[in-house]
Design an enzyme around this catalytic site. Structure first.
Site, PDB file in Angstrom:
ATOM      1  N   SER A 180     -29.802 -42.741  -0.507  1.00  0.00           N
ATOM      2  CA  SER A 180     -29.982 -44.199  -0.537  1.00  0.00           C
ATOM      3  C   SER A 180     -30.777 -44.635   0.695  1.00  0.00           C
ATOM      4  O   SER A 180     -30.642 -44.037   1.764  1.00  0.00           O
ATOM      5  CB  SER A 180     -28.623 -44.896  -0.547  1.00  0.00           C
ATOM      6  OG  SER A 180     -27.842 -44.454  -1.635  1.00  0.00           O
TER       7      SER A 180
HETATM    8  N1  SAH Z   1     -24.996 -41.950  -1.128  1.00  0.00           N
HETATM    9  C1  SAH Z   1     -25.771 -40.860  -1.613  1.00  0.00           C
HETATM   10  C2  SAH Z   1     -26.437 -41.274  -2.906  1.00  0.00           C
HETATM   11  C3  SAH Z   1     -26.936 -40.152  -3.683  1.00  0.00           C
HETATM   12  S1  SAH Z   1     -27.584 -40.616  -5.251  1.00  0.00           S
HETATM   13  C4  SAH Z   1     -26.818 -40.467  -0.587  1.00  0.00           C
HETATM   14  O1  SAH Z   1     -27.314 -41.355   0.116  1.00  0.00           O
HETATM   15  O2  SAH Z   1     -27.174 -39.295  -0.507  1.00  0.00           O
HETATM   16  C5  SAH Z   1     -26.128 -40.840  -6.216  1.00  0.00           C
HETATM   17  C6  SAH Z   1     -25.177 -39.685  -6.269  1.00  0.00           C
HETATM   18  O3  SAH Z   1     -24.193 -40.007  -7.249  1.00  0.00           O
HETATM   19  C7  SAH Z   1     -25.796 -38.358  -6.706  1.00  0.00           C
HETATM   20  O4  SAH Z   1     -25.473 -37.366  -5.795  1.00  0.00           O
HETATM   21  C8  SAH Z   1     -25.171 -38.111  -8.061  1.00  0.00           C
HETATM   22  O5  SAH Z   1     -24.986 -36.733  -8.375  1.00  0.00           O
HETATM   23  C9  SAH Z   1     -23.846 -38.830  -7.925  1.00  0.00           C
HETATM   24  N2  SAH Z   1     -23.232 -39.156  -9.210  1.00  0.00           N
HETATM   25  C10 SAH Z   1     -23.828 -39.590 -10.346  1.00  0.00           C
HETATM   26  N3  SAH Z   1     -22.914 -39.771 -11.317  1.00  0.00           N
HETATM   27  C11 SAH Z   1     -21.699 -39.462 -10.780  1.00  0.00           C
HETATM   28  C12 SAH Z   1     -20.371 -39.445 -11.280  1.00  0.00           C
HETATM   29  N4  SAH Z   1     -20.085 -39.775 -12.543  1.00  0.00           N
HETATM   30  N5  SAH Z   1     -19.388 -39.086 -10.439  1.00  0.00           N
HETATM   31  C13 SAH Z   1     -19.630 -38.731  -9.166  1.00  0.00           C
HETATM   32  N6  SAH Z   1     -20.872 -38.716  -8.635  1.00  0.00           N
HETATM   33  C14 SAH Z   1     -21.898 -39.072  -9.427  1.00  0.00           C
END
Ligand code: SAH
Length: 224
Positions: free
Chosen positions: A73
């Site tokens: 993010s």
């Molecule tokens: N806060 C993180 C955002 C990563 S993008 C950062 O800054 O790195 C969003 C993340 O949500 C991804 O890693 C994705 O695999 C995860 N995600 C998507 N669907 C999900 C679910 N149902 N349960 C848990 N995680 C999930």
């Protein structure tokens, strides 16, 4: 020897300085919570990013790839969401859905006493766990699971933050909040129409407000 030392000092200084510039840009962009800004000034965002992209780690509006089709993010959105989560006071126990590379997790772990974080992609979670252990965070509990259901074992939470966009607000997340607790999450059916929502649990039920247009990767069912 002196060369090695000055090299280390040099690179440390550079990232402290670029991080300070990032904080100034966030401030100019409207982020006001000093606790949030102070914490973001401390967490080394570049450590969460692969080496080839590290020089872009402190650009406020850049979502960089972290592998598996996911993105870290932007500092902007991390600041906005964290500020919203902390609006009524710093939550003691927080649940994060979507660990990703673990940067938002680190910011939360510096503010809260305890952070539970849920990720569906095992290799991403393992890498985040290693990074956060190397940075000596010891107040984070990791869970490889589908975040649609929150994480009942750690509930109730003072704050819940979701960093992937759901098509609806999962009822489980609302139910895992304490009265007085807050859920911050992006909701939307496609990437063009997502809204950042803030949901507060009150003694009588829930209040909801829409705060921003946003763009997140989707919350995907099931685990990998
Ligand atoms: N806060 C993180 C955002 C990563 S993008 C950062 O800054 O790195 C969003 C993340 O949500 C991804 O890693 C994705 O695999 C995860 N995600 C998507 N669907 C999900 C679910 N149902 N349960 C848990 N995680 C999930």
């Amino acid at each position: 020897m002196s060369v090695t030392i000055s090299k280390f000092t040099g690179s440390g200084m550079t990232s402290d300085r670029t991080r300070a510039r990032m904080i100034e840009a966030l401030r100019v962009g409207g982020v006001k919570n000093e606790r949030v800004l102070n914490v973001m000034a401390e967490v080394p965002r570049h450590v969460f990013i692969e080496q080839a992209l590290q020089e872009r780690a402190y650009e406020v509006d850049k979502a960089l790839p972290i592998g598996h089709g996911q993105t870290i993010s932007t500092p902007e959105i991390v600041a906005i969401m964290t500020e919203l989560l902390c609006e009524n006071g710093i939550p003691k126990k927080v649940l994060e859905i979507g660990t990703g590379c673990g940067y938002q997790t680190a910011v939360l772990a510096k503010l809260a006493k305890e952070v539970y974080t849920v990720e569906r992609i095992a290799p991403l979670m393992d890498k985040a766990r290693r990074t956060l252990r190397d940075l000596r965070y010891f107040n984070i509990i990791f869970k490889h699971a589908d975040g649609h259901f929150g994480y009942a074992n750690g509930a109730p939470y003072d704050g819940i933050i979701m960093t992937a966009a759901a098509t609806y607000v999962p009822e489980e997340l609302k139910q895992q909040l304490v009265v007085g607790g807050r859920l911050v999450l992006p909701v939307g059916k496609d990437s063009e129409s997502q809204k950042l929502m803030v949901i507060d649990r009150t003694a009588d039920g829930f209040t909801e407000k829409v705060v921003h247009d946003v763009r997140f990767v989707p919350l995907v069912p099931g685990i990998l």
